[in-house]
Design a protein around this motif. Sequence first.
Motif, PDB file in Angstrom:
ATOM      1  N   ALA A 239     -13.619  -8.048  -5.056  1.00  0.00           N
ATOM      2  CA  ALA A 239     -14.094  -7.960  -3.672  1.00  0.00           C
ATOM      3  C   ALA A 239     -15.605  -8.126  -3.614  1.00  0.00           C
ATOM      4  CB  ALA A 239     -13.674  -6.624  -3.059  1.00  0.00           C
ATOM      5  N   ARG A 240     -16.287  -7.599  -4.599  1.00  0.00           N
ATOM      6  CA  ARG A 240     -17.759  -7.657  -4.618  1.00  0.00           C
ATOM      7  C   ARG A 240     -18.270  -9.086  -4.769  1.00  0.00           C
ATOM      8  NH1 ARG A 240     -20.920  -3.513  -8.457  1.00  0.00           N
ATOM      9  NH2 ARG A 240     -20.067  -2.136  -6.870  1.00  0.00           N
ATOM     10  N   ILE A 241     -17.546  -9.924  -5.508  1.00  0.00           N
ATOM     11  CA  ILE A 241     -18.014 -11.299  -5.700  1.00  0.00           C
ATOM     12  C   ILE A 241     -17.478 -12.223  -4.615  1.00  0.00           C
ATOM     13  CG2 ILE A 241     -18.302 -11.022  -8.176  1.00  0.00           C
ATOM     14  CD1 ILE A 241     -15.699 -12.490  -8.621  1.00  0.00           C
ATOM     15  N   GLY A 242     -16.898 -11.632  -3.548  1.00  0.00           N
ATOM     16  CA  GLY A 242     -16.532 -12.415  -2.388  1.00  0.00           C
ATOM     17  C   GLY A 242     -15.155 -13.015  -2.434  1.00  0.00           C
ATOM     18  N   HIS A 243     -14.233 -12.405  -3.211  1.00  0.00           N
ATOM     19  CA  HIS A 243     -12.882 -12.925  -3.269  1.00  0.00           C
ATOM     20  C   HIS A 243     -12.197 -12.769  -1.914  1.00  0.00           C
ATOM     21  CE1 HIS A 243      -8.909 -13.834  -4.871  1.00  0.00           C
ATOM     22  NE2 HIS A 243      -9.518 -14.241  -5.966  1.00  0.00           N
ATOM     23  N   ALA A 244     -11.200 -13.606  -1.651  1.00  0.00           N
ATOM     24  CA  ALA A 244     -10.430 -13.529  -0.417  1.00  0.00           C
ATOM     25  C   ALA A 244      -9.671 -12.204  -0.363  1.00  0.00           C
ATOM     26  CB  ALA A 244      -9.457 -14.705  -0.348  1.00  0.00           C
ATOM     27  N   PRO A 245      -9.181 -11.802   0.810  1.00  0.00           N
ATOM     28  CA  PRO A 245      -8.411 -10.562   0.929  1.00  0.00           C
ATOM     29  C   PRO A 245      -7.286 -10.493  -0.097  1.00  0.00           C
ATOM     30  CG  PRO A 245      -8.876 -11.437   3.096  1.00  0.00           C
ATOM     31  CD  PRO A 245      -9.355 -12.469   2.119  1.00  0.00           C
ATOM     32  N   GLN A 246      -7.103  -9.340  -0.686  1.00  0.00           N
ATOM     33  CA  GLN A 246      -6.148  -9.168  -1.773  1.00  0.00           C
ATOM     34  C   GLN A 246      -5.288  -7.938  -1.545  1.00  0.00           C
ATOM     35  OE1 GLN A 246      -8.333  -7.459  -5.387  1.00  0.00           O
ATOM     36  NE2 GLN A 246     -10.027  -8.262  -4.178  1.00  0.00           N
ATOM     37  N   ALA A 247      -4.075  -8.001  -2.054  1.00  0.00           N
ATOM     38  CA  ALA A 247      -3.172  -6.849  -2.038  1.00  0.00           C
ATOM     39  C   ALA A 247      -3.214  -6.185  -3.411  1.00  0.00           C
ATOM     40  CB  ALA A 247      -1.757  -7.286  -1.705  1.00  0.00           C
ATOM     41  N   LEU A 248      -3.251  -4.860  -3.415  1.00  0.00           N
ATOM     42  CA  LEU A 248      -3.239  -4.082  -4.644  1.00  0.00           C
ATOM     43  C   LEU A 248      -1.995  -3.205  -4.612  1.00  0.00           C
ATOM     44  CD1 LEU A 248      -4.653  -3.214  -7.249  1.00  0.00           C
ATOM     45  CD2 LEU A 248      -6.043  -1.632  -5.901  1.00  0.00           C
ATOM     46  N   VAL A 249      -1.099  -3.392  -5.568  1.00  0.00           N
ATOM     47  CA  VAL A 249       0.200  -2.722  -5.571  1.00  0.00           C
ATOM     48  C   VAL A 249       0.226  -1.677  -6.678  1.00  0.00           C
ATOM     49  CG1 VAL A 249       2.701  -3.014  -5.709  1.00  0.00           C
ATOM     50  CG2 VAL A 249       1.271  -4.858  -4.769  1.00  0.00           C
ATOM     51  N   ASP A 250       0.409  -0.409  -6.287  1.00  0.00           N
ATOM     52  CA  ASP A 250       0.593   0.666  -7.260  1.00  0.00           C
ATOM     53  C   ASP A 250       2.089   0.807  -7.496  1.00  0.00           C
ATOM     54  OD1 ASP A 250       0.702   2.921  -8.805  1.00  0.00           O
ATOM     55  OD2 ASP A 250      -0.750   4.055  -7.616  1.00  0.00           O
ATOM     56  N   PHE A 251       2.579   0.186  -8.574  1.00  0.00           N
ATOM     57  CA  PHE A 251       4.021   0.149  -8.824  1.00  0.00           C
ATOM     58  C   PHE A 251       4.478   1.270  -9.756  1.00  0.00           C
ATOM     59  CE2 PHE A 251       8.000  -2.431  -9.558  1.00  0.00           C
ATOM     60  CZ  PHE A 251       8.313  -2.549  -8.214  1.00  0.00           C
ATOM     61  N   ASP A 252       3.582   2.208 -10.031  1.00  0.00           N
ATOM     62  CA  ASP A 252       3.983   3.410 -10.773  1.00  0.00           C
ATOM     63  C   ASP A 252       4.501   4.407  -9.746  1.00  0.00           C
ATOM     64  OD1 ASP A 252       4.362   5.581 -12.370  1.00  0.00           O
ATOM     65  OD2 ASP A 252       2.388   5.511 -13.320  1.00  0.00           O
ATOM     66  N   ARG A 253       5.775   4.316  -9.436  1.00  0.00           N
ATOM     67  CA  ARG A 253       6.323   5.094  -8.330  1.00  0.00           C
ATOM     68  C   ARG A 253       6.494   6.571  -8.687  1.00  0.00           C
ATOM     69  NH1 ARG A 253      11.378   3.650  -7.063  1.00  0.00           N
ATOM     70  NH2 ARG A 253      11.728   2.843  -9.159  1.00  0.00           N
ATOM     71  N   ARG A 254       6.438   6.896  -9.955  1.00  0.00           N
ATOM     72  CA  ARG A 254       6.601   8.292 -10.365  1.00  0.00           C
ATOM     73  C   ARG A 254       5.277   9.019 -10.526  1.00  0.00           C
ATOM     74  NH1 ARG A 254      11.586   8.065 -14.798  1.00  0.00           N
ATOM     75  NH2 ARG A 254      13.130   7.191 -13.353  1.00  0.00           N
ATOM     76  N   ASN A 255       4.233   8.283 -10.842  1.00  0.00           N
ATOM     77  CA  ASN A 255       2.968   8.971 -11.129  1.00  0.00           C
ATOM     78  C   ASN A 255       1.769   8.105 -10.755  1.00  0.00           C
ATOM     79  OD1 ASN A 255       1.560  11.249 -12.109  1.00  0.00           O
ATOM     80  ND2 ASN A 255       1.184  10.223 -14.061  1.00  0.00           N
ATOM     81  N   GLY A 256       1.874   7.347  -9.663  1.00  0.00           N
ATOM     82  CA  GLY A 256       0.780   6.462  -9.279  1.00  0.00           C
ATOM     83  C   GLY A 256      -0.426   7.226  -8.773  1.00  0.00           C
ATOM     84  N   ASP A 257      -1.610   6.715  -9.082  1.00  0.00           N
ATOM     85  CA  ASP A 257      -2.828   7.397  -8.611  1.00  0.00           C
ATOM     86  C   ASP A 257      -3.868   6.445  -8.041  1.00  0.00           C
ATOM     87  OD1 ASP A 257      -3.609   6.211 -10.958  1.00  0.00           O
ATOM     88  OD2 ASP A 257      -4.245   8.048 -11.961  1.00  0.00           O
ATOM     89  N   LEU A 258      -3.460   5.227  -7.671  1.00  0.00           N
ATOM     90  CA  LEU A 258      -4.427   4.328  -7.038  1.00  0.00           C
ATOM     91  C   LEU A 258      -4.948   4.870  -5.710  1.00  0.00           C
ATOM     92  CD1 LEU A 258      -3.222   0.669  -7.730  1.00  0.00           C
ATOM     93  CD2 LEU A 258      -5.224   1.841  -8.630  1.00  0.00           C
ATOM     94  N   PRO A 259      -4.125   5.549  -4.883  1.00  0.00           N
ATOM     95  CA  PRO A 259      -4.708   6.127  -3.658  1.00  0.00           C
ATOM     96  C   PRO A 259      -5.862   7.088  -3.965  1.00  0.00           C
ATOM     97  CG  PRO A 259      -2.326   6.068  -3.473  1.00  0.00           C
ATOM     98  CD  PRO A 259      -2.653   5.690  -4.896  1.00  0.00           C
ATOM     99  N   LEU A 260      -5.698   7.930  -4.989  1.00  0.00           N
ATOM    100  CA  LEU A 260      -6.781   8.834  -5.383  1.00  0.00           C
ATOM    101  C   LEU A 260      -7.995   8.048  -5.840  1.00  0.00           C
ATOM    102  CD1 LEU A 260      -7.993  11.599  -6.198  1.00  0.00           C
ATOM    103  CD2 LEU A 260      -6.807  11.333  -8.394  1.00  0.00           C
ATOM    104  N   LEU A 261      -7.783   7.042  -6.689  1.00  0.00           N
ATOM    105  CA  LEU A 261      -8.901   6.277  -7.229  1.00  0.00           C
ATOM    106  C   LEU A 261      -9.668   5.534  -6.137  1.00  0.00           C
ATOM    107  CD1 LEU A 261      -7.141   4.833 -10.393  1.00  0.00           C
ATOM    108  CD2 LEU A 261      -9.066   6.416 -10.412  1.00  0.00           C
TER     109      LEU A 261
END
Length: 409
Positions: free
Chosen positions: A167-189
């Motif tokens: 995102a910092r280098i100006g990439h187009a909009p991107q989707a980030l998928v947290d597929f660790d459904r049992r212990n995902g922590d991307l929302p926290l990060l």
Amino acid sequence: MSETDIQSDLAGDPRVTVFVAPADVPQLTDYLDRLGRPRVVTAGGVADAAAYCRQQAAPAILVVDISHEAHPLPALGELLQAAGPACRLVVLGERNDVNLYRSLLGEGVVDYLLKPVAFDQLAQVLQRADDDQPVQVPASGRTIALTGASGGAGTSTVAAGLALALARIGHAPQALVDFDRRNGDLPLLLGTGPTDGLRAALDAGDSDPRLLLRTLSRISDRIYLLAQQPDIEAVALDEGQALQLGAALCRLFGLSIWDLPAQRDSACLEVLRHAEVRVVLTDLTVQDARKVLRLLREIGDESAGQRLLLVANASRQGAQPAVPRAQFEEFVGHKIALALPWGGPALAGSLLKGPLDPDVSPAFRDALAGLADLLSGRQPAAAARSQGGVAGRLRSLFTRDATAVRRAA
């Protein structure tokens, strides 16, 4: 939150933004003023519109003139990826060509109007743009899948940091998928609240873009997160569910980044088998060498045109490589593309103050920037020193069509 709210959130500028030939600026300005539409009318073409969308939130409705474009379809494809999934595109031109019209509609354009544009035609098209589904970027999005050889390899931290770096280098909009459904922590990060969008998208069982847009959490103008609250009892998914979701994201976004758990079920393996780029994080240990070798046998090599990057990630303080790098590479039969340093306590400490902040660990931040450059076809200086010609071979990383994920959809 309503679907309209979500679409307004994804396309942050409510004004009709117009890029036309200089001679047409007064007429389009007058039309939009008469319609009572907030507007920005600028002299320019497709390239100017794409640059505008890369620098700020894309408008809800974008009108662009292709009269002077020698190759309008490729140019519009780039513009759609820069604008993102919720920007609705109206095209103006001078060619009365049915084949061109059909091609433009196939690219996701709301409508094509011949110049000089009639006032009532513009009013009708803008009304349809207000009511239509959000534009779907042509199904040419790419998928990057990250996973660790073992648990605790720092995959989620690298996935979040990579998204921020792109995102910092100006990439187009991107989707980030947290597929660790049992212990995902991307929302926290990423500093966002609890979300259950991934569960909703999977439970829906189809790729309705309206539903998918409602399930996304907006992190920034460039990053949209799909995650769910951790569920230790989450059951294994059907492989088709993951592939269908991947295909839908490819139609909406130019880039999707998947954070896959080290405990991989068949759905995770299918994502890895179909992703255009596979990034495997590993420690230089005997255990991880064996796990990497086993994983590579399951997901295949680069013979089908899919890229495979092994990344040595020093995710544990003071951990010394138990296996020399050259010996590790010889055992697994693949070169290590990049080595990430340990982020240090400052990186973890940043989470006590808010979202992950790679800037508190300059060495880790710069290594992530190198990985982002590598994935974007650039030649980072650090990568060039450590891996010779590998980065050069990756310059065409994002040139192949994303047919693999869609093949199974």
